[in-house]
Structure formats: C-alpha cells, structure tokens
Design a protein around this motif. Structure first.
Motif, PDB file in Angstrom:
ATOM      1  N   TYR A  33       0.839  -1.191   0.000  1.00  0.00           N
ATOM      2  CA  TYR A  33       0.000   0.000   0.000  1.00  0.00           C
ATOM      3  C   TYR A  33       0.882   1.250   0.000  1.00  0.00           C
ATOM      4  O   TYR A  33       1.939   1.267   0.639  1.00  0.00           O
ATOM      5  N   TYR A  35       0.382   5.304   1.096  1.00  0.00           N
ATOM      6  CA  TYR A  35      -0.444   6.317   1.734  1.00  0.00           C
ATOM      7  C   TYR A  35       0.329   7.639   1.712  1.00  0.00           C
ATOM      8  O   TYR A  35       1.557   7.655   1.608  1.00  0.00           O
ATOM      9  N   GLN A  37       0.676  11.258   4.008  1.00  0.00           N
ATOM     10  CA  GLN A  37       0.353  11.890   5.289  1.00  0.00           C
ATOM     11  C   GLN A  37       0.718  13.367   5.191  1.00  0.00           C
ATOM     12  O   GLN A  37       1.886  13.736   5.161  1.00  0.00           O
ATOM     13  N   GLY A  40      -2.362  18.073   8.858  1.00  0.00           N
ATOM     14  CA  GLY A  40      -3.780  18.384   8.979  1.00  0.00           C
ATOM     15  C   GLY A  40      -4.705  17.465   8.219  1.00  0.00           C
ATOM     16  O   GLY A  40      -5.924  17.591   8.342  1.00  0.00           O
ATOM     17  N   GLN A  41      -4.164  16.528   7.448  1.00  0.00           N
ATOM     18  CA  GLN A  41      -5.023  15.645   6.644  1.00  0.00           C
ATOM     19  C   GLN A  41      -4.982  14.192   7.092  1.00  0.00           C
ATOM     20  O   GLN A  41      -5.780  13.390   6.660  1.00  0.00           O
ATOM     21  N   GLY A  42      -4.029  13.836   7.909  1.00  0.00           N
ATOM     22  CA  GLY A  42      -3.926  12.438   8.305  1.00  0.00           C
ATOM     23  C   GLY A  42      -3.420  11.581   7.165  1.00  0.00           C
ATOM     24  O   GLY A  42      -2.926  12.074   6.155  1.00  0.00           O
ATOM     25  N   LEU A  43      -3.545  10.279   7.330  1.00  0.00           N
ATOM     26  CA  LEU A  43      -3.105   9.337   6.301  1.00  0.00           C
ATOM     27  C   LEU A  43      -4.201   9.138   5.273  1.00  0.00           C
ATOM     28  O   LEU A  43      -5.340   8.812   5.611  1.00  0.00           O
ATOM     29  N   GLU A  44      -3.837   9.297   4.007  1.00  0.00           N
ATOM     30  CA  GLU A  44      -4.795   9.091   2.928  1.00  0.00           C
ATOM     31  C   GLU A  44      -4.271   7.992   2.009  1.00  0.00           C
ATOM     32  O   GLU A  44      -3.113   8.030   1.592  1.00  0.00           O
ATOM     33  N   PHE A  45      -5.133   7.065   1.700  1.00  0.00           N
ATOM     34  CA  PHE A  45      -4.786   5.957   0.827  1.00  0.00           C
ATOM     35  C   PHE A  45      -4.537   6.458  -0.592  1.00  0.00           C
ATOM     36  O   PHE A  45      -5.268   7.311  -1.106  1.00  0.00           O
ATOM     37  N   LEU A  91       4.057   7.257   2.780  1.00  0.00           N
ATOM     38  CA  LEU A  91       4.280   6.041   3.550  1.00  0.00           C
ATOM     39  C   LEU A  91       3.909   4.810   2.733  1.00  0.00           C
ATOM     40  O   LEU A  91       2.895   4.801   2.034  1.00  0.00           O
ATOM     41  N   GLN A 106      -0.948  -4.357   8.637  1.00  0.00           N
ATOM     42  CA  GLN A 106      -0.128  -3.566   7.721  1.00  0.00           C
ATOM     43  C   GLN A 106       1.080  -3.036   8.477  1.00  0.00           C
ATOM     44  O   GLN A 106       0.936  -2.376   9.512  1.00  0.00           O
ATOM     45  N   PHE A 108       4.262  -0.606   8.383  1.00  0.00           N
ATOM     46  CA  PHE A 108       4.625   0.619   7.689  1.00  0.00           C
ATOM     47  C   PHE A 108       6.132   0.844   7.673  1.00  0.00           C
ATOM     48  O   PHE A 108       6.843   0.503   8.621  1.00  0.00           O
ATOM     49  N   GLY A 109       6.598   1.448   6.590  1.00  0.00           N
ATOM     50  CA  GLY A 109       7.958   1.945   6.530  1.00  0.00           C
ATOM     51  C   GLY A 109       8.047   3.304   7.195  1.00  0.00           C
ATOM     52  O   GLY A 109       7.029   3.854   7.634  1.00  0.00           O
ATOM     53  N   PRO A 110       9.251   3.869   7.256  1.00  0.00           N
ATOM     54  CA  PRO A 110       9.442   5.159   7.920  1.00  0.00           C
ATOM     55  C   PRO A 110       8.973   6.346   7.098  1.00  0.00           C
ATOM     56  O   PRO A 110       8.866   7.461   7.627  1.00  0.00           O
ATOM     57  N   ARG A 113       9.863  11.909   3.200  1.00  0.00           N
ATOM     58  CA  ARG A 113       9.363  13.285   3.388  1.00  0.00           C
ATOM     59  C   ARG A 113       9.667  14.074   2.136  1.00  0.00           C
ATOM     60  O   ARG A 113      10.830  14.340   1.831  1.00  0.00           O
TER      61      ARG A 113
ATOM     62  N   TYR B  36      -3.240   2.788  15.793  1.00  0.00           N
ATOM     63  CA  TYR B  36      -1.832   2.801  15.465  1.00  0.00           C
ATOM     64  C   TYR B  36      -1.140   3.876  16.299  1.00  0.00           C
ATOM     65  O   TYR B  36      -1.712   4.923  16.600  1.00  0.00           O
ATOM     66  N   LYS B  42       8.746   8.428  12.329  1.00  0.00           N
ATOM     67  CA  LYS B  42       8.638   6.979  12.134  1.00  0.00           C
ATOM     68  C   LYS B  42       7.312   6.648  11.458  1.00  0.00           C
ATOM     69  O   LYS B  42       6.396   7.481  11.406  1.00  0.00           O
ATOM     70  N   GLY B  43       7.209   5.415  10.944  1.00  0.00           N
ATOM     71  CA  GLY B  43       5.933   4.968  10.413  1.00  0.00           C
ATOM     72  C   GLY B  43       5.019   4.494  11.526  1.00  0.00           C
ATOM     73  O   GLY B  43       5.468   4.159  12.620  1.00  0.00           O
ATOM     74  N   PRO B  44       3.712   4.480  11.287  1.00  0.00           N
ATOM     75  CA  PRO B  44       2.772   3.973  12.302  1.00  0.00           C
ATOM     76  C   PRO B  44       2.999   2.491  12.581  1.00  0.00           C
ATOM     77  O   PRO B  44       3.400   1.739  11.692  1.00  0.00           O
ATOM     78  N   GLY B 103      -8.113   8.222  10.873  1.00  0.00           N
ATOM     79  CA  GLY B 103      -8.350   9.540  11.432  1.00  0.00           C
ATOM     80  C   GLY B 103      -7.093  10.367  11.271  1.00  0.00           C
ATOM     81  O   GLY B 103      -6.041   9.861  10.861  1.00  0.00           O
ATOM     82  N   LYS B 104      -7.189  11.650  11.626  1.00  0.00           N
ATOM     83  CA  LYS B 104      -6.043  12.540  11.444  1.00  0.00           C
ATOM     84  C   LYS B 104      -4.955  12.303  12.479  1.00  0.00           C
ATOM     85  O   LYS B 104      -3.820  12.718  12.285  1.00  0.00           O
TER      86      LYS B 104
END
Lengths: 117, 112
Positions: A33, A35, A37, A40-45, A91, A106, A108-110, A113, B36, B42-44, B103-104
């Motif tokens: 996957y 994503y 980040q 203010g928007q969070g994680l988006e697929f 991500l 899932q 996640f990698g680091p 940026r 998470y 770092k990643g989640p 969520g954010k």
C-alpha cells in the motif's frame, strides 16, 4: 527480520520536476500500500497492490501520480510535474495477505518526506 | 464530512494519568477497528485491533468500540513519557487486504 524500507528518507524538489519514491516491502508480503500523510489531513490511501492482480488506484489524487510494483516486490511511486500541494510524507505499508486475521496487519515503513519548493 | 473524525489535540497529561483517545465515524459498514501509534519521524505501528463492538485489553491499553454510536476509544492507564506519540485510529469494512481509512491522529505528550 527486516521491516519495510523506503528511500530516499527526504526529498526536496523544485515545482514541476518529477520524483520517484521507492518502497521495499517485507519479504514474502503479497500486499503493498501507498499512503500520503499531510499536515492536517492524516493518512490518505493512494494505491494498493495485491499479488499479480490489477492495482487499486482509487486513491490517486491526479493523473500525475502513478505507481508500479516489479516482480511482486519493490514498488516505485512516481509523481510527475510536482506541485507544492504534493509536499507530504509518503508512507508505504505491506501485509502478508494469507488466511488469519493478524496476517492482514499492515507494517509501515518510515516514509519519504517530500518537499516541493 | 470525513469518514473518520479524530481530534488532533495536542493532548498533554502528567505521568500516571489515564488517557482517553476517541474517534467517530460515519460509515456503518466499518467492522474492523485499529489503533496505530506513530513516533516522530517513524511509520505507524499497530497497537490494538478490534472486531465489531466490545472491549479489548492489552496491558495498559484498552480499546472500546460502540458501533451503535459509531464511536471508538483507546484508554491508556498509568501513562508513561514513552507513550508520547501520535495515535491514529483506523478502520475497514472487512478484514482482508484492504486499504485502511484513518483519522487525522491525536498528538499525545506525557509529562514526567
């Protein structure tokens, strides 16, 4: 064992340039996957690969974004003609994808940026 | 309205406090709920995983899901400075390989 790795860790690019972001998933994981980040928007697929199936591209924000996964392993996310609003942490995550609920976790990698100036 | 709402904080608490983190959601089809934890740069990483309504406890952490109210919570007991991180709720309709809706995130600081 080795986790998900991403490169580069940081990327600064000028508006209008193309960038490639790389993800190495955990060995043996069939699902991958991407994503994004943003502040203010969070994680988006963005996009999802499962084995040899056609990828789910439903989260890609525009046709400037594309991704491929070679040999069912490494994936590259490409952003063409970058814009300032593309600045975010990208991500990558992978999961095992076989029977059993916990195998769908899932990892996640680091992240990479990306800063578009 | 986003599918998943989460107060971004920041939330600052003294060491030893009980922390309550929450998310609300609008899609009644969500059945799988996750929390998470993400440390800076770092990643989640997955902290808790819950199916449908009910409670799940793991050490100092308790996850609660109330599907009737479309409301999920994470409680942290005896909070420690090492718990300082951003906590993201995530959910999905099914348990298979599927993109998660996040969520954010709530930024938590536990002060010694």
């Amino acid at each position: 064992g080795a986790g998900v790795s991403q490169s580069p860790s940081n990327k600064v690019t000028e508006k209008g340039k193309d960038v490639e972001l790389r993800c190495d998933p955990i060995s043996g994981h069939t699902a991958l996957y991407w994503y994004r980040q943003s502040l203010g928007q969070g994680l988006e697929f963005l996009i999802y690969f499962q084995g040899n199936s056609a990828p789910d591209k439903s989260g890609l924000p525009s046709d400037r974004f594309s991704a491929e996964r070679t040999g069912g392993s490494v994936s590259t996310l490409t952003i063409q003609r970058t814009q300032q609003e593309d600045s975010a942490v990208y991500l990558c995550a992978s999961s095992h994808g076989t029977a059993g609920v916990t195998s769908y976790e899932q990892y996640f990698g680091p992240g990479t940026r990306l800063t578009v100036t | 309205q986003k599918e998943v709402e989460q107060d971004p904080g920041p939330l600052s608490v003294p060491e030893g406090a009980i922390v309550s983190l929450n998310c609300t959601y609008s899609n009644s089809a969500f059945q799988y709920f996750m929390w998470y934890r993400q440390y800076s740069r770092k990643g989640p990483e997955l902290l808790m995983y819950t199916y449908s309504s009910g409670n799940k406890e793991d050490g100092r952490f308790t996850a609660q899901v109330d599907k009737s109210s479309k409301y999920i919570s994470l409680f942290i007991r005896d909070s420690q400075p090492s718990d300082s991180a951003t906590y993201l709720c995530a959910m999905s309709v099914w348990s298979g390989n599927t993109p998660l809706v996040f969520g954010k995130g709530t930024r938590l600081s536990v002060i010694a």
